[in-house]
Design a protein around this motif. Structure first.
Motif, PDB file in Angstrom:
ATOM      1  N   SER A 141      23.199 137.508 105.339  1.00 45.59           N
ATOM      2  CA  SER A 141      22.807 136.149 104.596  1.00 45.59           C
ATOM      3  C   SER A 141      24.254 136.552 103.404  1.00 45.59           C
ATOM      4  CB  SER A 141      22.090 135.757 104.500  1.00 45.59           C
ATOM      5  OG  SER A 141      20.838 137.096 103.427  1.00 45.59           O
ATOM      6  N   ASN A 142      24.362 138.065 102.925  1.00 44.25           N
ATOM      7  CA  ASN A 142      25.472 138.467 102.225  1.00 44.25           C
ATOM      8  C   ASN A 142      27.083 137.201 101.825  1.00 44.25           C
ATOM      9  OD1 ASN A 142      27.585 140.275 100.989  1.00 44.25           O
ATOM     10  ND2 ASN A 142      25.971 140.742 100.090  1.00 44.25           N
ATOM     11  N   LEU A 143      26.966 137.288 100.062  1.00 42.36           N
ATOM     12  CA  LEU A 143      28.127 136.010 100.490  1.00 42.36           C
ATOM     13  C   LEU A 143      29.444 136.620  99.855  1.00 42.36           C
ATOM     14  CD1 LEU A 143      26.479 134.093  97.378  1.00 42.36           C
ATOM     15  CD2 LEU A 143      26.187 133.556  99.360  1.00 42.36           C
ATOM     16  N   ASP A 144      29.226 138.206  99.703  1.00 36.84           N
ATOM     17  CA  ASP A 144      30.937 138.554  99.934  1.00 36.84           C
ATOM     18  C   ASP A 144      31.024 138.487 101.174  1.00 36.84           C
ATOM     19  OD1 ASP A 144      30.740 139.128  97.293  1.00 36.84           O
ATOM     20  OD2 ASP A 144      30.088 141.250  97.880  1.00 36.84           O
TER      21      ASP A 144
ATOM     22  N   ASP B  72      35.505 144.018 107.793  1.00 35.72           N
ATOM     23  CA  ASP B  72      34.834 145.436 108.557  1.00 35.72           C
ATOM     24  C   ASP B  72      34.330 146.060 107.099  1.00 35.72           C
ATOM     25  OD1 ASP B  72      34.726 144.063 110.641  1.00 35.72           O
ATOM     26  OD2 ASP B  72      36.684 145.406 111.547  1.00 35.72           O
ATOM     27  N   ALA B  73      35.628 145.876 106.295  1.00 31.61           N
ATOM     28  CA  ALA B  73      35.452 146.683 104.907  1.00 31.61           C
ATOM     29  C   ALA B  73      34.248 146.962 104.255  1.00 31.61           C
ATOM     30  CB  ALA B  73      36.837 146.855 104.074  1.00 31.61           C
TER      31      ALA B  73
ATOM     32  N   VAL C 282      28.222 146.454 101.742  1.00 40.58           N
ATOM     33  CA  VAL C 282      27.086 145.831 101.930  1.00 40.58           C
ATOM     34  C   VAL C 282      26.176 146.581 102.714  1.00 40.58           C
ATOM     35  CG1 VAL C 282      25.773 144.104 102.548  1.00 40.58           C
ATOM     36  CG2 VAL C 282      28.531 143.713 101.460  1.00 40.58           C
ATOM     37  N   ALA C 283      26.096 147.685 103.726  1.00 38.72           N
ATOM     38  CA  ALA C 283      25.629 148.337 104.164  1.00 38.72           C
ATOM     39  C   ALA C 283      25.105 149.362 102.961  1.00 38.72           C
ATOM     40  CB  ALA C 283      26.125 148.860 105.692  1.00 38.72           C
TER      41      ALA C 283
END
Length: 493
Positions: free
Chosen positions: A83-86, A177-178, A183-184
């Motif tokens: 769900s992250n917008l980025d 992927d970056a 985000v992780a």
């Protein structure tokens, strides 16, 4: 028959003019940037792996947060990945690059279109054609035809453009992927900071209770004439100071909860109930970090910079090919008649076929400027690639150094906390027995609070060093999954 012969001769003439120029076309001579070997960093890495048993050169896991064994963190990471917008924006950029590649590839394929039209027109009675005898009455014209065209990419102009667009598509994919890695890392870092603040809150609340007990004790001793007003005032001031610290930590806790909610694309205060007080996860017992040679393959930002470098090389090739002629084969077939009923007759047919040659002679310096621009962009891409690789080595070295430092600091702080706890017990017992003043108790209690806070801060920093380490190693995405996805896309196309 004569018309067909002229058509063949014109085609052969254009090709005869163009083919000698094919031998003049050269592939861009572009070298990859030279990278210095980080020998000192490699030695430091080898020493760190030898000294710390938790570190090993086994392949680093893509979902490294599982090493903490915290179900809440694992759940938050999964929700952020969905769900992250980025991440959603990065996915949209991939689709944008894929569409641009499709548009570039379309120019390399034959173009076919159908054209139909109807016009009704009349010549002016004073026009030269009417004065020469042409009729001036209105007439209708019906037409129906098929048009086709195909550009012969003899010097690779379109091919280089396609290679550039494909490399930019790969760069967009590695860019996503970056973002996954970022985000992780942000989710884990914010979660561990939250747990660290909650641990600090527990320590402060515990010390607040001790301080209140000291207030009651000093007030009792003051009533009995054993203690002075200084003792009571100092105890009350200590309680107020701890309460101020408590309010500050509560604000930090709320801000970190909101930061996690934002990473999961949720409104403020949405995660407050789920993120209730819990212990800070323990450091993982094992930390597989892979081998140094895998760094360039595991960091998506390095792969993205490399893809952009390939795109800049292809752009140079396209800019050089733009100096040479471009040949396009065109043809059309159809029918045209003054009456709709005559469109089906054989005598209404019409056709045209032949090559079109575009030879740039004077462009006002546009072609040279375009080539110079492509060269400059290639140099910038090379510098960016070197910066990305160098930054990666620095981040890994800094993370390993921070991990080793925090482990050493934790040992010393644990010893300091034990000694300060003993000192407080001795000071309280001496004060109760009347052999020491309240100042010694106050100093001992503040020292214990400081030791507890530093110990909790060190535990948080140790966990954060693990996050920084796996973030520097490129953890949070799967190179195997990327290769499988690329193979599937290639088969589908």
């Amino acid at each position: 028959m004569a018309g067909h012969l002229r058509l063949i001769l014109s085609t052969q003439g254009a090709l005869a003019l163009a083919l000698p120029l094919v031998g003049c076309m050269t592939v861009p001579d572009v070298r990859e940037p030279a990278l210095a070997t980080p020998a000192a960093a490699l030695r430091a890495r080898s020493i760190a792996v030898t000294r710390h048993p938790a570190l090993s050169e086994q392949p680093a896991p893509s979902q490294w947060w599982h090493l903490f064994g915290d179900p809440t963190l694992t759940t938050l990471e999964a929700e952020a990945a969905a769900s992250n917008l980025d991440l959603l924006a990065a996915s949209a950029r991939i689709e944008e690059s894929r569409a641009q590649l499709g548009m570039v590839d379309a120019a390399r394929r034959p173009q076919v279109s159908v054209q139909a039209g109807y016009t009704r027109s009349a010549l002016s009675e004073h026009s030269p054609m009417v004065l020469l005898g042409a009729p001036s009455e209105p007439t209708s014209t019906w037409s129906l035809g098929l048009q086709a065209g195909w550009e012969l990419d003899l010097w690779g102009y379109l091919r280089h453009q396609s290679e550039s667009a494909e490399a930019r598509l790969q760069a967009s994919a590695y860019g996503m992927d970056a973002v996954k890695v970022s985000v992780a890392g942000d989710v884990a870092r914010t979660y561990l900071l939250l747990r660290g603040v909650q641990a600090q809150l527990g320590i402060v609340e515990e010390n607040l209770q001790i301080a209140r007990n000291l207030v009651r004790m000093t007030e009792s001793r003051q009533r009995n004439g054993v203690a002075t007003r200084f003792d009571a005032a100092a105890a009350h001031a200590d309680v107020a100071s701890i309460q101020a610290r408590l309010a500050q930590l509560q604000q930090q806790r709320d801000a970190l909860m909101n930061a996690l909610a934002l990473l999961l694309s949720k409104p403020p205060r949405e995660l407050d109930e789920r993120l209730a007080d819990a212990a800070l996860p323990a450091l993982p017992e094992r930390l597989p970090i892979g081998v140094p040679s895998e760094l360039a393959r595991n960091r998506p930002d390095i792969l993205q910079a490399e893809a952009r470098l390939r795109a800049s090389v292809a752009d140079i090739g396209a800019a050089e090919a733009d100096f040479y002629p471009r040949i396009r084969l065109t043809g059309s077939v159809g029918v045209q008649a003054f009456e709709l009923s005559d469109l089906g007759s054989w005598s209404s047919r019409q056709f045209s076929v032949g090559p079109a040659l575009h030879l740039p002679i004077f462009q006002g310096g546009r072609l040279k400027s375009n080539l110079a621009l492509s060269d400059a962009r290639h140099r910038l891409a090379g510098i960016a690639y070197r910066q990305t690789v160098l930054r990666a080595w620095h981040e890994v070295d800094n993370a390993l150094s921070a991990y080793a430092t925090e482990l050493k600091r934790h040992e010393q702080l644990q010893l300091a906390w034990t000694q300060n706890q003993t000192a407080l017990e001795v000071a309280q017992r001496a004060y109760q027995q009347g052999t020491s003043d309240f100042t010694s108790v106050l100093v001992a209690r503040r020292s214990l609070l400081s030791s507890q806070a530093e110990l909790a801060d060190c535990a948080t920093a140790s966990a954060l060093s693990v996050v920084a380490l796996y973030r520097a190693l490129g953890g949070g995405w799967s190179s195997e999954l990327r290769m499988e996805t690329a193979a599937t896309d290639k088969d589908a196309s």
